[in-house]
Design a protein around this motif. Structure first.
Motif, PDB file in Angstrom:
ATOM      1  N   PRO A 204       0.798  -1.228   0.000  1.00  0.00           N
ATOM      2  CA  PRO A 204       0.000   0.000   0.000  1.00  0.00           C
ATOM      3  C   PRO A 204       0.832   1.280   0.000  1.00  0.00           C
ATOM      4  N   ASN A 205       2.060   1.197   0.493  1.00  0.00           N
ATOM      5  CA  ASN A 205       2.861   2.419   0.662  1.00  0.00           C
ATOM      6  C   ASN A 205       3.785   2.697  -0.515  1.00  0.00           C
ATOM      7  N   ILE A 206       3.252   2.765  -1.708  1.00  0.00           N
ATOM      8  CA  ILE A 206       4.096   3.086  -2.872  1.00  0.00           C
ATOM      9  C   ILE A 206       4.486   4.564  -2.799  1.00  0.00           C
ATOM     10  N   GLU A 207       5.790   4.794  -2.954  1.00  0.00           N
ATOM     11  CA  GLU A 207       6.312   6.158  -2.827  1.00  0.00           C
ATOM     12  C   GLU A 207       6.595   6.776  -4.197  1.00  0.00           C
ATOM     13  N   GLU A 208       7.076   5.935  -5.103  1.00  0.00           N
ATOM     14  CA  GLU A 208       7.536   6.471  -6.389  1.00  0.00           C
ATOM     15  C   GLU A 208       7.316   5.449  -7.499  1.00  0.00           C
ATOM     16  N   VAL A 209       7.068   5.950  -8.701  1.00  0.00           N
ATOM     17  CA  VAL A 209       6.861   5.050  -9.844  1.00  0.00           C
ATOM     18  C   VAL A 209       7.556   5.611 -11.064  1.00  0.00           C
ATOM     19  N   MET A 210       8.034   4.711 -11.921  1.00  0.00           N
ATOM     20  CA  MET A 210       8.511   5.165 -13.230  1.00  0.00           C
ATOM     21  C   MET A 210       8.195   4.119 -14.284  1.00  0.00           C
ATOM     22  N   GLY A 211       7.991   4.579 -15.506  1.00  0.00           N
ATOM     23  CA  GLY A 211       7.656   3.623 -16.544  1.00  0.00           C
ATOM     24  C   GLY A 211       7.854   4.182 -17.932  1.00  0.00           C
ATOM     25  N   PHE A 232       6.109  -0.701 -15.962  1.00  0.00           N
ATOM     26  CA  PHE A 232       6.332   0.217 -14.840  1.00  0.00           C
ATOM     27  C   PHE A 232       7.064  -0.486 -13.688  1.00  0.00           C
ATOM     28  N   ILE A 233       7.842   0.314 -12.956  1.00  0.00           N
ATOM     29  CA  ILE A 233       8.471  -0.173 -11.720  1.00  0.00           C
ATOM     30  C   ILE A 233       8.057   0.745 -10.567  1.00  0.00           C
ATOM     31  N   PHE A 234       7.751   0.134  -9.416  1.00  0.00           N
ATOM     32  CA  PHE A 234       7.276   0.881  -8.244  1.00  0.00           C
ATOM     33  C   PHE A 234       8.265   0.706  -7.098  1.00  0.00           C
ATOM     34  N   SER A 245       3.055  -4.668 -15.958  1.00  0.00           N
ATOM     35  CA  SER A 245       3.139  -4.514 -17.409  1.00  0.00           C
ATOM     36  C   SER A 245       1.778  -4.717 -18.050  1.00  0.00           C
ATOM     37  N   GLY A 246       1.598  -4.146 -19.232  1.00  0.00           N
ATOM     38  CA  GLY A 246       0.369  -4.385 -19.983  1.00  0.00           C
ATOM     39  C   GLY A 246       0.565  -4.150 -21.466  1.00  0.00           C
ATOM     40  N   THR A 247      -0.016  -5.035 -22.282  1.00  0.00           N
ATOM     41  CA  THR A 247      -0.046  -4.837 -23.733  1.00  0.00           C
ATOM     42  C   THR A 247      -1.473  -5.124 -24.197  1.00  0.00           C
ATOM     43  N   TYR A 248      -1.992  -4.317 -25.139  1.00  0.00           N
ATOM     44  CA  TYR A 248      -3.428  -4.426 -25.438  1.00  0.00           C
ATOM     45  C   TYR A 248      -3.803  -4.550 -26.911  1.00  0.00           C
ATOM     46  N   THR A 249      -2.839  -4.442 -27.810  1.00  0.00           N
ATOM     47  CA  THR A 249      -3.237  -4.523 -29.224  1.00  0.00           C
ATOM     48  C   THR A 249      -2.393  -5.546 -29.998  1.00  0.00           C
ATOM     49  N   SER A 250      -2.007  -6.626 -29.302  1.00  0.00           N
ATOM     50  CA  SER A 250      -1.260  -7.675 -30.007  1.00  0.00           C
ATOM     51  C   SER A 250      -1.634  -9.036 -29.418  1.00  0.00           C
ATOM     52  N   PRO A 251      -1.388 -10.113 -30.157  1.00  0.00           N
ATOM     53  CA  PRO A 251      -1.766 -11.451 -29.672  1.00  0.00           C
ATOM     54  C   PRO A 251      -1.077 -11.812 -28.358  1.00  0.00           C
ATOM     55  N   THR A 252      -1.686 -12.746 -27.628  1.00  0.00           N
ATOM     56  CA  THR A 252      -1.111 -13.188 -26.349  1.00  0.00           C
ATOM     57  C   THR A 252      -0.674 -14.649 -26.445  1.00  0.00           C
ATOM     58  N   GLN A 253       0.073 -15.084 -25.461  1.00  0.00           N
ATOM     59  CA  GLN A 253       0.581 -16.462 -25.402  1.00  0.00           C
ATOM     60  C   GLN A 253      -0.559 -17.464 -25.242  1.00  0.00           C
ATOM     61  N   PRO A 254      -0.345 -18.730 -25.649  1.00  0.00           N
ATOM     62  CA  PRO A 254      -1.347 -19.763 -25.337  1.00  0.00           C
ATOM     63  C   PRO A 254      -1.576 -19.830 -23.818  1.00  0.00           C
ATOM     64  N   THR A 255      -2.843 -20.007 -23.403  1.00  0.00           N
ATOM     65  CA  THR A 255      -3.143 -19.931 -21.966  1.00  0.00           C
ATOM     66  C   THR A 255      -2.577 -21.104 -21.177  1.00  0.00           C
ATOM     67  N   LYS A 256      -2.212 -22.198 -21.867  1.00  0.00           N
ATOM     68  CA  LYS A 256      -1.579 -23.309 -21.139  1.00  0.00           C
ATOM     69  C   LYS A 256      -0.192 -22.902 -20.659  1.00  0.00           C
ATOM     70  N   ARG A 257       0.405 -21.974 -21.369  1.00  0.00           N
ATOM     71  CA  ARG A 257       1.765 -21.553 -21.071  1.00  0.00           C
ATOM     72  C   ARG A 257       1.798 -20.291 -20.203  1.00  0.00           C
ATOM     73  N   ASP A 258       0.798 -19.438 -20.378  1.00  0.00           N
ATOM     74  CA  ASP A 258       0.846 -18.124 -19.748  1.00  0.00           C
ATOM     75  C   ASP A 258      -0.584 -17.701 -19.421  1.00  0.00           C
ATOM     76  N   SER A 259      -0.711 -16.619 -18.692  1.00  0.00           N
ATOM     77  CA  SER A 259      -2.043 -16.124 -18.391  1.00  0.00           C
ATOM     78  C   SER A 259      -2.136 -14.678 -18.840  1.00  0.00           C
ATOM     79  N   GLY A 260      -3.329 -14.249 -19.241  1.00  0.00           N
ATOM     80  CA  GLY A 260      -3.526 -12.856 -19.641  1.00  0.00           C
ATOM     81  C   GLY A 260      -3.352 -11.915 -18.462  1.00  0.00           C
ATOM     82  N   MET A 261      -3.779 -12.366 -17.284  1.00  0.00           N
ATOM     83  CA  MET A 261      -3.600 -11.509 -16.100  1.00  0.00           C
ATOM     84  C   MET A 261      -3.099 -12.359 -14.936  1.00  0.00           C
TER      85      MET A 261
END
Ligand SMILES: NC(=O)c1ccc[n+]([C@@H]2O[C@H](COP(=O)([O-])OP(=O)(O)OC[C@H]3O[C@@H](n4cnc5c(N)ncnc54)[C@H](O)[C@@H]3O)[C@@H](O)[C@H]2O)c1
Length: 376
Positions: A204-211, A232-234, A245-261
């Motif tokens: 909860p106590n994030i002090e600084e962010v950059m991205g 981003f790093i916090f 991290s987030g990407t929104y306009t390109s294909p994603t990995q197969p869900t067996k290998r990775d998760s969208g979130m």
């Protein structure tokens, strides 16, 4: 239709229990209708939407009779304990204010408010009225994340060292919507706010962010105005760090290998990972044992009751019931207003860092809006 749920059953008929609720906005509020009507802790009295055709459609879908197109009807109904707000973001502050002035408890969907200029006024109003305000950050109330939190609180991974979270989605279809290409539309708020909330939950106590962010080739070709690809790093006040991290306009990995979130916690004695759409959770606990949990179809149906996985009714039912408990048992339900405003300030700091290419302190954003009292 009934859905299986992992909670103790009592004999109260569905939709008639505990506290009385009215729902404002029944686009996404459709999930809240389903949640309230399936809950033993709530009595849904009335729904409200300016769009009368939509009200009629929702009433027909849920075999429900009571709707209005005027918010005043909810505000002036003395039987209503809680108003749940699902109108467009820019209207939330006014709708919360009116509900508080009429002595109602409030549930407001994420991202809570979109203008920190209104935050101080709402904080003061809440203090004056003594009513509760809860931010509907739905993903926290989804099964793998609930389990991850429970294990964390039970000390299964020891002390938290760092947290990593991402939300990647192939939303190229979304670029066909006119408003997706407007200057005001930002994936930072529309998508990345979900993994950012996980970071806030554990640190909860994030002090600084950059991205850094950019508009990817597909977003550029469509005419997108703001970043669709971001990392981003916090840094928290105690020195711990986190990543989103987030990407929104390109294909994603197969869900067996990775998760969208996903949300990954790395602790002193273990590590855990909660995956969203896959309803999957994995942990190496403090004994060194590795466990992977998958939930089945009945859980999936409890969470996603309509077409596809676009609505989150089960998450909403979980958070509404938690909010009812907080009122009846006098504890604070999180995220509360202070935490919600802190997350909006963090998102604004992230936005500023994208523009300036430099680290941004959250305290500077809070100061800009006379919200120093929320600084750590
Ligand atoms: N996972 C989640 O928690 C989640 C998911 C999707 C959307 N949301 C949030 O839900 C909110 C609504 O999103 P949506 O997709 O349903 O938008 P939407 O535009 O489809 O629906 C908003 C509804 O509010 C109604 N409305 C607007 N002003 C009103 C007024 N003054 N009085 C009565 N009704 C009014 C509109 O007629 C419309 O039906 C947004 O804040 C969004 O961020 C949350």
């Amino acid at each position: 239709m009934k859905y299986e749920k992992n909670s103790d059953a009592d004999s109260t008929p569905l939709g008639t229990g505990g506290l009385t609720i009215g729902i404002l906005g029944v686009g996404e509020g459709r999930s809240t209708m389903s949640a309230a009507l399936q809950s033993k802790k709530l009595h849904l009295k009335i729904i409200c939407d300016r769009n009368e055709e939509l009200c009629k459609q929702r009433c027909k879908e849920f075999d429900f009779a009571n709707y209005t197109t005027s918010y005043e009807d909810l505000l002036n109904d003395a039987e209503i304990d809680i108003i749940a707000i699902y109108t467009p973001d820019h209207l939330h502050a006014d709708h919360i204010k009116q509900a508080l002035l009429h002595g109602k408890h409030v549930v407001c969907t994420k991202p809570f408010i979109d203008d920190l200029n209104r935050a101080k006024e709402l904080l003061e109003l809440q203090a004056q009225t003594g009513k509760k305000v809860f931010v509907g950050q739905s993903s926290r109330f989804f099964e793998p994340y609930k389990r991850q939190r429970k294990d964390f609180e039970a000390g299964e991974i020891g002390e938290l060292i760092t947290i990593e979270s991402h939300y990647n989605a192939d939303h190229r279809w979304f670029l066909e919507k006119k408003w997706a290409l407007e200057d005001s539309f930002k994936w930072l708020y529309g998508g990345l706010s979900h993994p950012v909330d996980f970071i806030r939950w554990y640190l909860p106590n994030i002090e600084e962010v950059m991205g850094y962010g950019m508009i990817g080739a597909n977003g550029k070709a469509a005419g997108l105005k703001n970043e669709d690809t971001m990392h981003f790093i916090f840094k928290a006040t105690d020195g711990r760090i986190a990543r989103v991290s987030g990407t929104y306009t390109s294909p994603t990995q197969p869900t067996k290998r990775d998760s969208g979130m996903s949300c990954v916690l790395r602790g002193t004695q273990g590590a855990s990972q909660a995956d969203y759409h896959e309803l999957r959770y994995a942990i190496t606990d403090k004994t060194g044992e590795e466990k992977i949990v998958h939930w089945g179809d009945s859980t999936l149906k409890y969470y996603f009751r309509f077409e596809g996985q676009s609505h989150h009714a089960g998450e909403y039912q979980n958070y509404l019931e938690y909010f009812v408990d907080s009122i009846e048992q006098s504890f604070t339900a999180y995220p509360n207003m202070q935490e919600g405003i802190g997350t909006v300030a963090l998102l604004q700091a992230m936005d500023k860092s994208l523009k300036t290419g430099a680290p941004v302190k959250i305290a500077d954003i809070l100061k800009q809006y006379n919200l120093e009292s929320l600084s750590h």
